[in-house]
Design a protein around this motif. Structure first.
Motif, PDB file in Angstrom:
ATOM      1  N   VAL A   1       0.853  -1.184   0.000  1.00 37.20           N
ATOM      2  CA  VAL A   1       0.000   0.000   0.000  1.00 37.20           C
ATOM      3  C   VAL A   1       0.890   1.236   0.000  1.00 37.20           C
ATOM      4  CG1 VAL A   1      -1.701   1.335   1.313  1.00 37.20           C
ATOM      5  CG2 VAL A   1      -1.890  -1.158   1.196  1.00 37.20           C
ATOM      6  N   LEU A   2       0.619   2.146  -0.931  1.00 44.84           N
ATOM      7  CA  LEU A   2       1.347   3.413  -0.992  1.00 44.84           C
ATOM      8  C   LEU A   2       0.373   4.547  -0.703  1.00 44.84           C
ATOM      9  CD1 LEU A   2       4.042   4.831  -1.619  1.00 44.84           C
ATOM     10  CD2 LEU A   2       3.291   5.001  -3.993  1.00 44.84           C
ATOM     11  N   LEU A   3       0.614   5.267   0.394  1.00 47.68           N
ATOM     12  CA  LEU A   3      -0.251   6.374   0.789  1.00 47.68           C
ATOM     13  C   LEU A   3      -0.037   7.571  -0.134  1.00 47.68           C
ATOM     14  CD1 LEU A   3      -0.064   4.525   3.338  1.00 47.68           C
ATOM     15  CD2 LEU A   3      -0.257   6.586   4.704  1.00 47.68           C
ATOM     16  N   LEU A   4      -1.138   8.094  -0.680  1.00 53.95           N
ATOM     17  CA  LEU A   4      -1.045   9.212  -1.614  1.00 53.95           C
ATOM     18  C   LEU A   4      -1.593  10.511  -1.042  1.00 53.95           C
ATOM     19  CD1 LEU A   4      -2.183   7.456  -4.921  1.00 53.95           C
ATOM     20  CD2 LEU A   4       0.146   7.826  -4.086  1.00 53.95           C
ATOM     21  N   ARG A   5      -2.779  10.455  -0.430  1.00 55.68           N
ATOM     22  CA  ARG A   5      -3.408  11.690   0.029  1.00 55.68           C
ATOM     23  C   ARG A   5      -4.261  11.433   1.264  1.00 55.68           C
ATOM     24  NH1 ARG A   5      -6.886  14.908  -4.293  1.00 55.68           N
ATOM     25  NH2 ARG A   5      -4.793  15.004  -5.247  1.00 55.68           N
ATOM     26  N   ASP A   6      -4.053  12.264   2.267  1.00 53.82           N
ATOM     27  CA  ASP A   6      -4.818  12.181   3.510  1.00 53.82           C
ATOM     28  C   ASP A   6      -6.204  12.776   3.285  1.00 53.82           C
ATOM     29  OD1 ASP A   6      -5.786  12.169   6.079  1.00 53.82           O
ATOM     30  OD2 ASP A   6      -4.150  13.366   6.933  1.00 53.82           O
ATOM     31  N   LYS A   7      -7.235  11.936   3.413  1.00 50.45           N
ATOM     32  CA  LYS A   7      -8.608  12.396   3.204  1.00 50.45           C
ATOM     33  C   LYS A   7      -9.292  12.782   4.511  1.00 50.45           C
ATOM     34  CE  LYS A   7     -10.041  12.002  -0.538  1.00 50.45           C
ATOM     35  NZ  LYS A   7      -9.933  12.879  -1.730  1.00 50.45           N
ATOM     36  N   GLY A   8      -8.581  12.593   5.639  1.00 53.39           N
ATOM     37  CA  GLY A   8      -9.134  12.951   6.943  1.00 53.39           C
ATOM     38  C   GLY A   8      -9.750  11.777   7.669  1.00 53.39           C
ATOM     39  N   ASP A   9      -9.763  11.845   8.996  1.00 53.69           N
ATOM     40  CA  ASP A   9     -10.373  10.824   9.859  1.00 53.69           C
ATOM     41  C   ASP A   9      -9.787   9.431   9.624  1.00 53.69           C
ATOM     42  OD1 ASP A   9     -12.114  12.692  11.052  1.00 53.69           O
ATOM     43  OD2 ASP A   9     -13.521  12.506   9.373  1.00 53.69           O
ATOM     44  N   GLY A  10      -8.487   9.374   9.351  1.00 55.88           N
ATOM     45  CA  GLY A  10      -7.814   8.089   9.192  1.00 55.88           C
ATOM     46  C   GLY A  10      -7.992   7.448   7.836  1.00 55.88           C
TER      47      GLY A  10
ATOM     48  N   CYS B   1      -5.000   5.629  -1.612  1.00 56.86           N
ATOM     49  CA  CYS B   1      -3.802   4.791  -1.708  1.00 56.86           C
ATOM     50  C   CYS B   1      -3.721   4.088  -3.054  1.00 56.86           C
ATOM     51  CB  CYS B   1      -3.795   3.725  -0.609  1.00 56.86           C
ATOM     52  SG  CYS B   1      -3.824   4.368   1.084  1.00 56.86           S
ATOM     53  N   LEU B   2      -2.515   3.754  -3.425  1.00 58.32           N
ATOM     54  CA  LEU B   2      -2.262   2.839  -4.528  1.00 58.32           C
ATOM     55  C   LEU B   2      -1.984   1.480  -3.903  1.00 58.32           C
ATOM     56  CD1 LEU B   2      -1.768   2.610  -7.643  1.00 58.32           C
ATOM     57  CD2 LEU B   2       0.646   2.979  -7.141  1.00 58.32           C
ATOM     58  N   THR B   3      -2.699   0.443  -4.330  1.00 59.28           N
ATOM     59  CA  THR B   3      -2.532  -0.882  -3.727  1.00 59.28           C
ATOM     60  C   THR B   3      -2.105  -1.904  -4.765  1.00 59.28           C
ATOM     61  OG1 THR B   3      -4.856  -1.465  -4.063  1.00 59.28           O
ATOM     62  CG2 THR B   3      -4.289  -0.404  -1.970  1.00 59.28           C
ATOM     63  N   LYS B   4      -1.276  -2.849  -4.324  1.00 62.27           N
ATOM     64  CA  LYS B   4      -0.865  -3.977  -5.161  1.00 62.27           C
ATOM     65  C   LYS B   4      -1.051  -5.258  -4.354  1.00 62.27           C
ATOM     66  CE  LYS B   4       2.749  -1.490  -7.720  1.00 62.27           C
ATOM     67  NZ  LYS B   4       4.195  -1.485  -8.042  1.00 62.27           N
ATOM     68  N   PRO B   5      -1.728  -6.284  -4.888  1.00 64.71           N
ATOM     69  CA  PRO B   5      -2.421  -6.291  -6.180  1.00 64.71           C
ATOM     70  C   PRO B   5      -3.773  -5.590  -6.075  1.00 64.71           C
ATOM     71  CG  PRO B   5      -2.647  -8.419  -5.106  1.00 64.71           C
ATOM     72  CD  PRO B   5      -1.782  -7.595  -4.206  1.00 64.71           C
ATOM     73  N   GLY B   6      -4.026  -4.664  -6.999  1.00 60.11           N
ATOM     74  CA  GLY B   6      -5.240  -3.865  -6.947  1.00 60.11           C
ATOM     75  C   GLY B   6      -6.511  -4.693  -7.063  1.00 60.11           C
ATOM     76  N   ARG B   7      -6.485  -5.732  -7.881  1.00 60.80           N
ATOM     77  CA  ARG B   7      -7.701  -6.519  -8.123  1.00 60.80           C
ATOM     78  C   ARG B   7      -8.077  -7.376  -6.906  1.00 60.80           C
ATOM     79  NH1 ARG B   7      -5.993 -11.670  -9.503  1.00 60.80           N
ATOM     80  NH2 ARG B   7      -3.766 -11.826 -10.024  1.00 60.80           N
TER      81      ARG B   7
ATOM     82  N   ARG C   1      10.316  19.837   6.499  1.00 59.73           N
ATOM     83  CA  ARG C   1       9.665  19.967   7.805  1.00 59.73           C
ATOM     84  C   ARG C   1       8.156  19.711   7.758  1.00 59.73           C
ATOM     85  NH1 ARG C   1      11.229  26.407   8.177  1.00 59.73           N
ATOM     86  NH2 ARG C   1      10.087  27.112   6.333  1.00 59.73           N
ATOM     87  N   ALA C   2       7.531  19.783   6.592  1.00 54.74           N
ATOM     88  CA  ALA C   2       6.083  19.615   6.490  1.00 54.74           C
ATOM     89  C   ALA C   2       5.755  18.257   5.892  1.00 54.74           C
ATOM     90  CB  ALA C   2       5.472  20.732   5.628  1.00 54.74           C
ATOM     91  N   ASN C   3       5.343  17.308   6.732  1.00 56.02           N
ATOM     92  CA  ASN C   3       5.050  15.956   6.260  1.00 56.02           C
ATOM     93  C   ASN C   3       3.916  15.957   5.243  1.00 56.02           C
ATOM     94  OD1 ASN C   3       6.768  13.962   7.664  1.00 56.02           O
ATOM     95  ND2 ASN C   3       5.873  14.858   9.509  1.00 56.02           N
ATOM     96  N   GLY C   4       4.072  15.158   4.168  1.00 57.38           N
ATOM     97  CA  GLY C   4       2.964  15.063   3.230  1.00 57.38           C
ATOM     98  C   GLY C   4       3.283  14.576   1.832  1.00 57.38           C
ATOM     99  N   SER C   5       4.556  14.441   1.464  1.00 58.81           N
ATOM    100  CA  SER C   5       4.898  14.060   0.097  1.00 58.81           C
ATOM    101  C   SER C   5       5.041  12.554  -0.085  1.00 58.81           C
ATOM    102  CB  SER C   5       6.202  14.738  -0.344  1.00 58.81           C
ATOM    103  OG  SER C   5       5.975  16.067  -0.756  1.00 58.81           O
TER     104      SER C   5
END
Length: 376
Positions: free
Chosen positions: A82-91, A95-101, A171-175
């Motif tokens: 699992v690769l985290l891409l964007r925080d949508k809030g509330d946990g 994400c990009l997941t492998k295997p996606g199917r 210093r700003a987590n998020g990338s």
């Protein structure tokens, strides 16, 4: 009409840098005059010779998350990445997941012997998954323990020190990826630049995975850019305004800083405190409103980043410079060497005057109308 293939160049695989140099600022620096195409071969520690008192370096202070998680699906025990891409809030994260199917909605996931668990709760249009994480404590601390650095797909070597994929000023987590032009700076080099009167200004753009996605459209105008969050403080806006008002240069460190200032600049060429989601796509024909010079690495063939630097220096100048870089065996991509693109950049030249740089255009437009100016 420009085609994607117009930005192709031939790169031997052995020139793709797999590991960082022992000394951050020991990398080579190609200095390119964007008007004449003139090239100089230097080292990154020579950078102070090309900057003048009153110039401002714009640095992206985003920090890369250890966003790559390796675990298994429950109860099958099948491996999952699992690769985290964007925080949508509330946990919840996109994400990009492998295997996606095999990670459809409702799939349960486990990481680190159950220290972190998750449930796939949805899917977005491009196939990425929405994942709800379950944990005790602070999520970023759990991620620091269990996550790995999400290195680009063209890097196959293990990174011994994860901090080498972070800038010294992050210093700003998020990338999801590093703003790699900044990897060449050391704290000592930044202090040296400040001592000679060069200003340091910080912006934040959280780099998304889209930075590695290839352009699949034949016509470059058919390509849709990924969206990334960027922001500028009031302090940075004030400094950038003062820089141009005094006739000095805004020198962006990396394409992410470039995209930030070009997205957030006002129609009259001034700045104010602002944040936005930007989808700005910079390619030849674009009129720069903020940036005067750019420090950047060497980018993938046919990528949006090669198109961006071609907008600044001209496609022919860039392709020629890249051909020379291949001949001279420069190191390419994230852990590779750097390029300084500007006008009047020659050593000991009169390079501190705005007249030597492309002027700020008040009627500049963004291709496709994607200017990222609307706060959301």
């Amino acid at each position: 009409m420009l085609k994607t293939h117009d930005f192709y160049y031939d790169l031997p695989e052995e020139l793709i840098a797999q590991t960082p140099l022992e000394r951050r600022d020991g990398s080579r620096l190609m200095v390119l005059n964007k008007d004449t195409g003139e090239i100089e071969h230097r080292h990154f520690y020579d950078l102070p010779e090309y900057l003048q008192p009153g110039d401002t370096l714009v640095l992206n202070d985003s920090r890369v998350l250890p966003a790559r998680l390796l675990g298994h699906r429950v109860p099958t025990m099948g491996a999952v990445e699992v690769l985290l891409l964007r925080d949508k809030g509330d946990g919840v994260w996109e994400c990009l997941t492998k295997p996606g199917r095999k990670t459809h909605t409702g799939t349960e996931l486990s990481f680190g012997d159950g220290e972190l668990t998750a449930t796939v709760v949805g899917e977005v249009d491009d196939g990425n998954k929405l994942v709800q994480f379950h944990y005790k404590g602070i999520f970023l601390e759990v991620l620091e323990r269990l996550g790995q650095m999400p290195l680009p797909p063209y890097i196959h070597e293990q990174l011994q020190d994860p901090e080498r994929y972070q800038t010294v000023y992050s210093r700003a987590n998020g990338s999801a990826a590093a703003p790699t032009a900044g990897l060449h700076f050391t704290k000592e080099l930044l202090e040296k630049l400040q001592a000679q009167g060069v200003n340091l200004a910080y912006v934040t753009l959280h780099v998304g995975l889209g930075t590695f996605r290839p352009v699949k459209a034949e016509e470059i105008t058919d390509h849709h850019m990924h969206s990334e969050f960027c922001m500028m403080s009031a302090e940075t806006a004030k400094l950038l305004n003062e820089t141009h008002q005094s006739g000095h240069r805004i020198v962006c460190v990396g394409t992410t800083s470039c995209r930030t200032v070009e997205s957030l600049v006002e129609p009259d060429g001034t700045f104010r405190e602002k944040s936005a989601w930007t989808e700005i796509f910079i390619y030849p024909g674009y009129q720069f409103k903020a940036l005067d010079a750019l420090i950047t690495n060497f980018h993938l063939p046919e990528s949006t980043l090669v198109m961006l630097v071609s907008a600044l220096a001209g496609r022919e100048n860039i392709l020629h410079a890249y051909h020379v870089a291949v001949q001279e065996k420069y190191r390419f991509f994230s852990f590779g060497d750097a390029m300084l693109i500007g006008v009047g950049m020659s050593e000991n030249g009169d390079n501190g005057k705005k007249s030597a740089i492309s002027s700020v255009s008040e009627d500049a437009t963004v291709p496709d109308g994607e200017n990222g100016e609307t706060d959301r």
